[in-house]
Design an enzyme around this catalytic site. Structure first.
Site, PDB file in Angstrom:
ATOM      1  N   HIS A   1       0.833  -1.201   0.108  1.00 29.68           N
ATOM      2  CA  HIS A   1      -0.014   0.161   0.065  1.00 29.68           C
ATOM      3  C   HIS A   1       0.898   1.356   0.046  1.00 29.68           C
ATOM      4  CE1 HIS A   1       1.071   0.864   4.095  1.00 29.68           C
ATOM      5  NE2 HIS A   1       0.863  -0.430   4.271  1.00 29.68           N
TER       6      HIS A   1
ATOM      7  N   GLU B   1      -2.107  -7.132   7.739  1.00 32.66           N
ATOM      8  CA  GLU B   1      -0.581  -7.024   8.233  1.00 32.66           C
ATOM      9  C   GLU B   1      -0.742  -7.858   9.714  1.00 32.66           C
ATOM     10  OE1 GLU B   1       2.368  -7.325   8.353  1.00 32.66           O
ATOM     11  OE2 GLU B   1       2.758  -5.434   7.803  1.00 32.66           O
TER      12      GLU B   1
END
Length: 468
Positions: A272, A348
């Site tokens: 990202h 994550e």
């Protein structure tokens, strides 16, 4: 010179608990069972039982031919990596066992290879037979064993035809073994210790030269970086004990040596864009504030969207549920005219009490926990975070599920530092400490192609040319 394959395993029902081991010596050409060993060893841990199985297998091979070249295959990553000299042996129970195993045959005659558990069923069955016998107050008897009968037919099929997919796609050890078997089935066989290069098309995701060809700026690469979603400062990881430079001989792949694997599934891995925490180098996982993209991050997302649109090969977009990934994925998907699918398994890791802190702040407040985390993939961040070992299990399962759903397709996975590094590590067959030796910039692209025989090819890592 004789060549043998030794497969070994051990188990403990309780860890520690009633334990046993099994080992089998095989003819690599025919798959014929040459010797079996199994024993109930009383109360012990899994690792002790696994080492005992290794010792028994090597001793059996030495009894057959002291000068033999031996390939040891085990599903214990710990034993394989320690005996290969890539991991330190810290546990006091393991050191004498490893030393005993190392003295059975000269090191030049023995190589080690990790295999998935489902490819180690013969030795596993022997170990379970030994534990079953121990439960009844007896020792294992060769005459009562059915392990060889149960697996002999499967071995014969594997030896006479191109192998089916074996092991999780993307685990390099399984893929390499399948490639060697395919070579053997076509009438050629690499010499002992040689690595095999599979026949893989020269493509990344349809436009490899645009990304990696002559004149392409080299991707930003650093030697080490803790596996964080933020750009936390790099901390050197200890060099594995016994690590040494090695030169592998690569066997040239003759045309038509193996089966046509068809188009691979290709995962284009996009980290990202930046958030406000990224330039501050703070831990930012799935247990923190879930920040949005910063203005710089939105510009990065737009830039990568243009780059992927120019290549025109992405067929699906899948994103982590965290906001920064969904925003990055939406920018790309809108440009490509695709929908975004959210995949929980791409999140994550949770950094627990370290969320929002810098590396230096964690080192000051939780020095022992941080050192344990750097030393072992099983150690979790302070306060109930997720260990790298647990994250690897989650991400491996996600990979396998997505590969089954997207066979032969090119899929963009918008995710974080840890998932990308784990996917690359598994594809390369690298040890866990490799997670600290990869750099992944915000909005960088990496790519892995997965083939039907279990082989994986890392085609790109940390490309940031679209941001320049």
């Amino acid at each position: 010179m004789p060549r043998f394959v030794v497969e070994a395993d051990g188990g403990s029902r309780g860890n520690p608990g009633p334990a046993g081991y099994g080992a089998v010596v095989l003819d690599p050409e025919t798959g014929e069972t040459l010797a079996e060993r199994a024993e109930y060893i009383g109360v012990a841990t899994n690792n002790v039982a696994e080492y005992k199985g290794l010792i028994a297998g090597l001793q059996a091979a030495r009894e057959l031919a002291p000068a033999a070249q031996v390939l040891v295959r085990m599903d214990s990553k710990l034993v394989v990596e320690q005996m290969s000299g890539r991991w330190k042996i810290k546990h006091p129970d393991m050191k004498p066992l490893a030393a005993q195993a190392a003295q059975i045959l000269p090191a030049s005659q023995v190589t080690y290879e990790w295999i998935p558990r489902d490819r180690n069923k013969h030795a596993d069955r022997l170990a379970n037979e030994a534990m079953d016998a121990g439960r009844l107050g007896r020792q294992w008897e060769p005459s009562a064993s059915t392990a060889a009968l149960d697996h002999g037919a499967a071995r014969a099929v594997a030896a006479s035809s191109a192998p089916p997919a074996s092991g999780p796609p993307g685990d390099a050890a399984a893929g390499a073994a399948a490639a060697r078997a395919a070579l053997a089935s076509a009438g050629g066989r690499p010499r002992a210790g040689a690595a095999v290069e599979p026949a893989i098309p020269d493509t990344l995701f349809a436009d490899a030269e645009a990304l990696t060809g002559p004149g392409h700026p080299a991707a930003d690469t650093l030697v080490i970086e803790p596996c964080l979603d933020s750009d936390t400062p790099a901390t050197p990881a200890a060099e594995p004990s016994g690590a040494a430079d090695a030169t592998a001989t690569v066997a040239a792949a003759a045309p038509g040596w193996g089966p046509d694997m068809g188009a691979p599934a290709t995962f284009v891995l996009l980290r990202h864009g930046e958030t406000a925490l990224t330039p501050q180098k703070r831990f930012s996982g799935s247990g923190g504030s879930d920040p949005e993209l910063s203005p710089a991050g939105r510009r990065q997302a737009a830039a990568v969207a243009e780059a992927l649109a120019a290549r025109g090969t992405v067929q699906s977009v899948i994103a982590s549920p965290l906001r920064r990934c969904r925003e990055t994925a939406r920018a790309v998907a809108d440009r490509l005219g695709l929908d975004v699918t959210v995949e929980e398994g791409l999140r994550e890791v949770d950094f627990g009490a370290w969320e929002g802190l810098t590396f230096a702040e964690v080192q000051e407040r939780f020095p022992d926990d941080l050192q344990a985390w750097l030393d072992s993939p099983k150690a979790a961040p302070t306060g109930g975070g997720e260990s790298f070992a647990a994250a690897t299990r989650r991400i491996s399962a996600t990979r396998d599920r997505l590969l089954a759903a997207h066979a032969g397709r090119t899929v963009l996975l918008v995710t974080h530092v840890t998932p990308v590094k784990i996917l690359v590590r598994l594809a390369l067959g690298a040890p866990p400490e490799a997670l600290f030796r990869m750099e992944l910039s915000a909005a960088s692209l990496s790519a892995v192609a997965y083939y039907a025989d279990g082989n994986a090819s890392v085609r790109l890592l940390n490309d940031t040319s679209h941001l320049r």
